[in-house]
Design a protein around this motif. Structure first.
Motif, short mmCIF file in Angstrom:
data_model
loop_
_atom_site.label_atom_id
_atom_site.label_comp_id
_atom_site.label_asym_id
_atom_site.label_seq_id
_atom_site.Cartn_x
_atom_site.Cartn_y
_atom_site.Cartn_z
N ARG A 97 0.82 -1.22 0.00
CA ARG A 97 0.00 0.00 0.00
C ARG A 97 0.85 1.27 0.00
NH1 ARG A 97 -4.68 1.39 3.66
NH2 ARG A 97 -5.06 2.85 1.98
N LEU A 98 2.09 1.18 0.46
CA LEU A 98 2.89 2.39 0.61
C LEU A 98 3.69 2.74 -0.64
CD1 LEU A 98 4.22 1.95 4.24
CD2 LEU A 98 2.40 3.45 3.44
N VAL A 99 3.79 1.82 -1.59
CA VAL A 99 4.64 2.07 -2.75
C VAL A 99 3.80 2.56 -3.93
CG1 VAL A 99 6.29 0.37 -1.96
CG2 VAL A 99 4.50 -0.30 -3.58
N GLU A 100 4.50 2.84 -5.05
CA GLU A 100 3.82 3.35 -6.22
C GLU A 100 2.85 2.32 -6.79
OE1 GLU A 100 6.98 2.91 -5.77
OE2 GLU A 100 7.92 1.85 -7.44
N GLN A 101 1.82 2.86 -7.44
CA GLN A 101 0.83 2.02 -8.09
C GLN A 101 1.05 2.09 -9.60
OE1 GLN A 101 -3.07 3.30 -6.77
NE2 GLN A 101 -2.49 3.17 -4.62
N PHE B 34 4.10 11.33 -4.64
CA PHE B 34 4.28 10.71 -5.95
C PHE B 34 3.91 11.69 -7.05
CE2 PHE B 34 4.50 6.35 -4.26
CZ PHE B 34 3.87 6.51 -3.03
N TYR B 36 2.77 11.42 -11.21
CA TYR B 36 2.38 10.56 -12.32
C TYR B 36 2.16 11.44 -13.55
CZ TYR B 36 1.39 6.69 -9.11
OH TYR B 36 1.49 5.68 -8.17
N ARG B 94 0.19 10.22 0.22
CA ARG B 94 -0.35 9.27 1.20
C ARG B 94 0.17 9.70 2.57
NH1 ARG B 94 0.23 4.62 -0.91
NH2 ARG B 94 -1.98 4.12 -1.05
N GLN B 102 -2.24 4.36 7.98
CA GLN B 102 -2.00 5.08 6.74
C GLN B 102 -3.31 5.38 6.04
OE1 GLN B 102 -0.57 1.90 3.76
NE2 GLN B 102 -0.09 1.12 5.78
#
Lengths: 112, 117
Positions: A97-101, B34, B36, B94, B102
């Motif tokens: 869940r914590l890493v990139e998708q 992140f 994208y 996140r 989380q």
């Protein structure tokens, strides 16, 4: 698109009909997600899965249900489609869940 | 509650010039950030991430992002823009509070980057 396919890629359906979208992965990732993308809203999480038969709700889950009977498949069902569910739907996968998708190519759904 | 903002709907840059796409965030714990990119009629592609460590993160296609904790920002940058960089860019965050606590990944509304020859 990282070993992820979505079907169908395009669908037009009428209000009140049930619709099922399929996400299939060949990466053996534990986590799978369904998002919808709408102009001005970015991507919003509908439901996600953290294992076979393990699912949880996201931000915009009303009117949607999901199922995951196999690691590689994650189904999104609109029990009775409404015009407000016209959108582009993306499936995503991740190892944790914590890493990139990683995202599939999307399904454009139009409800008339 | 966690949130992320992309204050510019569109950024226009001339080819060869540096580009910046802005992102600010709000979290209770530690941010996982992140970027994208989305090309027309395609899914999102992962560019880079910040979890911990060096504030300057390098990613794909020559992009980099700078994490600034005091300004709660994570701006995407590239020293020299290409026409092929024209696309929709999304920032996501996140909230990680430790102990397995989380939030879900929250996306900004996107910034359309247009690079002109």
């Amino acid at each position: 698109d990282a070993g992820i396919t979505q079907s169908p890629r395009h669908k037009v359906t009428e209000t009140g009909t049930p619709v099922t979208l399929r996400c299939h992965q060949t990466e053996n990732h534990r986590y799978m997600y369904w998002y919808r993308q709408d102009p001005g809203h970015g991507l919003r999480l509908i439901h996600y899965s953290y294992g076979v038969k393990d699912t949880d709700k996201g931000e915009v889950s009303d009117g949607y249900s999901v199922s995951r009977s196999k690691t590689e498949d994650f189904l999104l069902t609109l029990e009775s489609a409404t015009s407000s569910q016209t959108s582009v739907y993306f499936c995503a996968i991740s190892t944790d869940r914590l890493v990139e998708q990683y995202f599939g190519p999307g399904t454009r759904l139009t409800v008339t | 509650a966690q949130s992320v903002a992309q204050p510019e709907d569109q950024v226009n840059v001339a080819e060869g010039n540096p580009l910046t796409v802005k992102c600010t965030y709000s979290v209770s714990g530690n941010p996982y950030l992140f970027w994208y990119v989305q090309y027309p009629n395609r899914g999102l592609q992962f560019l880079l991430k910040y979890i911990t460590g060096d504030n300057l993160v390098k990613g794909s296609y020559g992009f980099e992002a700078e994490f600034n904790k005091s300004q709660t920002s994570f701006h995407l940058k590239k020293p020299s823009a290409l026409v092929s960089d024209s696309a929709l860019y999304f920032c996501a965050v996140r909230d990680y509070q430790g102990g397995g606590s989380q939030g879900n990944l929250i996306f900004g509304k996107g910034t359309k980057l247009s690079v002109k020859p």
